[in-house]
Design a protein around this motif. Structure first.
Motif, short mmCIF file in Angstrom:
data_model
loop_
_atom_site.label_atom_id
_atom_site.label_comp_id
_atom_site.label_asym_id
_atom_site.label_seq_id
_atom_site.Cartn_x
_atom_site.Cartn_y
_atom_site.Cartn_z
N THR A 121 0.90 -1.05 -0.15
CA THR A 121 -0.04 -0.04 -0.03
C THR A 121 0.89 1.23 -0.15
OG1 THR A 121 -1.84 -1.11 1.37
CG2 THR A 121 -1.74 1.32 1.32
N TYR A 124 2.61 1.86 -3.65
CA TYR A 124 1.60 2.34 -4.67
C TYR A 124 0.89 3.84 -4.15
CZ TYR A 124 2.07 -2.24 -7.17
OH TYR A 124 2.62 -3.14 -7.84
N VAL A 131 -1.45 8.31 -11.47
CA VAL A 131 -2.30 7.66 -10.71
C VAL A 131 -3.29 6.66 -11.51
CG1 VAL A 131 -3.95 9.55 -11.16
CG2 VAL A 131 -4.54 8.05 -9.26
N SER A 132 -3.43 6.77 -12.68
CA SER A 132 -4.28 5.67 -13.45
C SER A 132 -3.46 4.49 -13.59
CB SER A 132 -4.59 6.42 -14.59
OG SER A 132 -5.59 7.49 -14.61
N THR A 135 -2.68 2.77 -9.93
CA THR A 135 -3.97 2.02 -9.39
C THR A 135 -4.12 0.68 -10.20
OG1 THR A 135 -4.87 4.26 -8.91
CG2 THR A 135 -6.26 2.36 -9.13
N LEU A 145 -6.41 -0.73 -2.00
CA LEU A 145 -6.98 0.04 -3.18
C LEU A 145 -7.65 1.30 -2.71
CD1 LEU A 145 -8.05 -2.45 -5.94
CD2 LEU A 145 -5.63 -1.34 -5.55
N VAL A 148 -4.82 3.62 -1.63
CA VAL A 148 -4.07 4.19 -2.67
C VAL A 148 -4.72 5.30 -3.52
CG1 VAL A 148 -2.97 3.37 -4.97
CG2 VAL A 148 -2.74 2.12 -2.96
N GLY A 149 -6.15 5.07 -3.85
CA GLY A 149 -6.71 5.71 -4.42
C GLY A 149 -6.97 7.14 -3.82
N HIS A 152 -3.81 9.45 -3.61
CA HIS A 152 -3.36 10.13 -4.71
C HIS A 152 -4.62 11.13 -5.03
CE1 HIS A 152 -0.24 7.92 -6.78
NE2 HIS A 152 -0.63 6.92 -6.22
N ARG A 257 -13.98 11.92 -6.79
CA ARG A 257 -13.03 10.87 -6.29
C ARG A 257 -13.41 10.67 -4.72
NH1 ARG A 257 -7.01 11.72 -8.90
NH2 ARG A 257 -7.70 11.26 -11.08
#
Length: 359
Positions: A121, A124, A131-132, A135, A145, A148-149, A152, A257
């Protein structure tokens, strides 16, 4: 075929309320003379709505189209009259890569030791950009995830909010949006220029995928458009209404997001991500100041070039503020390319060190 078209129209229709909210936020920010009004206004409006529990729709395919438009716009900044010193650019690119390495070390340390995330974690979530792609790579790992998302997303949010006060603090004063009359807003390029721009977008998107470029829909059109403008084949410009719309959709893309985010449940993650972003911003400022002091490279341009991530967002900011977008875009392209190529190697090395530490 009809059902596919109907589904796309349905998706677009469901996005319209979100787009209207973004346009309202951007228009209000423009009326209030806020720097980067269409981008920040749309981002603030949709972020607040998302955190308040509104179920906002993502631009989806619309964002892909906007990336192509931004790429073509960025390519137009590469003109035959460019006065960039190749030696200075090379030195700056080297400093940027060094700063990126420092950022990566700080991010992983902070995520593991302070935030308490796993190594996967931390790696990333700590990558300063792409970012794309990051991920997508994280899908096959043991990384969380959601963390991570969100990390970012918060980082991009913090960076975009910080840009106006930081640029003002270092003496860059041309932040206020310039007023335009209706005729300027409604200006459109001629048929020949429109054909050049559309061709750069279509060919660039295809070429970006063929060459497996990172963020192909952004950098592919940017390369083709840059080639056309550098050779003098065209001097075509993007109409201001399209630039404003691109800023709104990018701002909305950041804001949505946070849809479904419960502050009570993920407050710790948001706070940690915010603190990490501030640490990375400090590293970027120090690196930009160092290269400026050593070589005389524009401090605002170096700052936007060194900021950790959000290539479409930061390149669009450079374009909107007239801060050497060619310089900024080149740095982000190199950074993302190097990071994506090195991520598997970095992951293996960190896992080995972690295993040795346990023994």
């Amino acid at each position: 075929m009809k059902s596919s078209i109907g589904a796309r129209l349905g998706t677009a229709g469901r996005f319209l309320p979100t787009l209207a909210l973004g346009l309202t936020g951007g228009g209000l920010a423009y009326a209030l003379h806020i720097p980067l009004p269409w981008l920040l206004g749309a981002m603030f409006a949709t972020t607040l709505a998302s955190l308040s529990g509104a179920r906002l729709r993502s631009p989806g395919r619309g964002r892909k189209g906007v990336l192509v438009v931004i790429g073509v716009m960025l390519g137009a900044a590469f003109t035959p009259e460019m006065s960039g010193d190749l030696r200075l650019w090379t030195m700056s690119l080297a400093v940027m890569l060094l700063a990126t390495a420092v950022m990566m070390v700080f991010s992983v340390w902070f995520s593991c030791r302070v935030a308490g995330h796993s190594l996967d974690t931390a790696l990333y979530a700590g990558v300063p950009g792409g970012v794309s792609a990051v991920t997508g790579m994280a899908l096959d790992s043991g990384a969380d995830l959601r963390v991570v998302g969100m990390t970012h997303a918060v980082r991009i949010l913090v960076l975009l909010v910080a840009i106006p006060p930081v640029l003002k603090g270092i003496g860059h004063v041309s932040l206020q949006p310039t007023g335009m009359d209706l005729a300027q807003w409604l200006w459109l390029p001629g048929p020949a220029d429109t054909a050049w721009l559309a061709g750069a977008g279509v060919l660039g998107a295809w070429l970006g995928h063929r060459l497996h470029l990172p963020n192909a829909l952004l950098f592919g059109p940017a390369l083709v458009s840059a080639g056309l403008h550098l050779t003098g084949l065209t001097h075509a410009a993007i109409p201001p209404t399209l630039i404003a719309l691109a800023q709104v959709i990018i701002g909305v893309s950041v804001g949505v997001r946070f849809t479904g985010t419960s502050l009570a449940k993920v407050g710790h993650t948001l706070v940690m991500a915010g603190l990490q972003a501030l640490g990375l911003l400090a590293i970027a400022i120090l690196a930009a100041w160092a290269i400026h002091a050593a070589t005389g490279v524009s401090l605002p341009a170096a700052l936007l070039a060194y900021m950790p991530g959000g290539a479409p967002e930061l390149s669009l900011v450079a374009l909107s503020l007239g801060i050497d977008p060619a310089f900024v875009t080149s740095h982000h392209l190199l950074r993302i390319t190097v990071l994506i190529l090195l991520m598997p190697v970095l992951l293996n090395l960190c896992r080995r060190w972690s295993a040795l530490g346990k023994h």
